[in-house]
Design a protein around this motif. Sequence first.
Motif, short mmCIF file in Angstrom:
data_model
loop_
_atom_site.label_atom_id
_atom_site.label_comp_id
_atom_site.label_asym_id
_atom_site.label_seq_id
_atom_site.Cartn_x
_atom_site.Cartn_y
_atom_site.Cartn_z
N ASN A 35 0.83 -1.21 0.00
CA ASN A 35 0.00 0.00 0.00
C ASN A 35 0.87 1.26 0.00
N ILE A 36 1.94 1.24 0.78
CA ILE A 36 2.87 2.37 0.81
C ILE A 36 3.49 2.57 -0.57
N LEU A 37 3.96 1.49 -1.18
CA LEU A 37 4.61 1.59 -2.49
C LEU A 37 3.64 2.06 -3.56
N LYS A 38 2.37 1.72 -3.39
CA LYS A 38 1.35 2.18 -4.34
C LYS A 38 1.05 3.67 -4.15
N ASN A 39 0.86 4.08 -2.87
CA ASN A 39 0.51 5.47 -2.59
C ASN A 39 1.69 6.42 -2.73
N TYR A 40 2.90 5.91 -2.45
CA TYR A 40 4.11 6.74 -2.50
C TYR A 40 5.16 6.02 -3.35
N PRO A 41 4.97 5.96 -4.66
CA PRO A 41 5.92 5.23 -5.50
C PRO A 41 7.34 5.81 -5.46
N ASP A 42 7.47 7.07 -5.06
CA ASP A 42 8.79 7.71 -4.97
C ASP A 42 9.29 7.81 -3.54
N VAL A 43 8.76 6.96 -2.64
CA VAL A 43 9.16 7.03 -1.24
C VAL A 43 10.68 6.85 -1.12
N ASN A 44 11.30 7.67 -0.28
CA ASN A 44 12.76 7.63 -0.11
C ASN A 44 13.21 6.86 1.12
N ALA A 45 12.35 6.84 2.15
CA ALA A 45 12.78 6.19 3.39
C ALA A 45 11.59 5.65 4.16
#
Length: 354
Positions: free
Chosen positions: A241-251
């Motif tokens: 879910n995190i990777l879907k909502n924040y595909p550019d997540v850095n940390a």
Amino acid sequence: MKKTTVKEIAKALNVSVATVYRALNNTGYVKASTKEQILKKAEELNYRPNLIARKFAMSSKFRILIIMPIHPSFYWNDVRLGVSMAEQELSEFGVEILVESIDNQIFNTIPVEEVIKIVEKSKPNGLLVTHGRIQEFSKLLSYAKEKKIATAIYNDGQEYQDRIFYYGPNKEIAGRVAGELTGKFIRGKGIVCVLARTYYLSAYTQRIMGFVSYLNEYSPEIVLSNIYTYKEGNDEAVLDNILKNYPDVNALYIMDAAGAGIFGQYLKERGIKDIVVVGHESSPLSRQMLMEGYVTALICDKKVCQGYYPVKLLYDYLSTGVLPEKRDLCTDINVVLRENSLYLEDYRYGCGFQ
């Protein structure tokens, strides 16, 4: 002429009263250089032992009860090791150490009445307790005070003041260290997602406060997500879910003790190695993921010391009536990276060298 006391020698050398007793009486372990300093200082101050008080202290029998959680075992087994080290050193003084384990599985809370029953049955002179998942913790402290049981808190519960001392981590500072590491690893810019186990979220209030306050002060360009909570069985779905909502997540900042390894493993399965992962404590899986590069850094408590020093300090108080100079004794915070992860377990875990 005023007599020099053991307390004055201890204060002059910044060591514990128990260490001075062992050096002067040639009993138990004291580092050779420390013993030499104590004997020299005793001679300088013209110390003369109070034989009556010494006989009383040696003949008095004390019982210390330690209430200790079970989970996670990799954490609390180290704390138990520290207790065993202290017990061995104090055995010649007739100290009885009782360790009562409480089942703190993540879906459990422990009724305070159950813990009070343990204390009633044990009849201790001193009590060491951690807040953990004990309900109505203040009731336990009030009970101990009423029964005149000398009570100290270790590991968790620094905010409670009805105790003779607290020994353990400062969780707000640990959170700020996590914030500093995260901010520097992503160079002050980017998206950070925060995760915590659902059942432990309330225990991490101070940790998340420290994390957020540091980033707000020093890395205002970092975007923080809401806190994602997870539990066993849905943790992988939470990451997706995190990777879907924040595909550019850095940390990812993971607040609980074993989560870094869990999410590091999921990132490995997805072949993702460019997300910074900062977590707490060195579980076997977390350490493995750190070595493989899927966890970036771990912030680790001094676990063995949290078993060793509170026992010694509580005995000092019971045998001499001397309180520690500080009521809040906060342990060091270890920042563990891949290159120093194998050197955490130094000789005697940093305990006993006063």
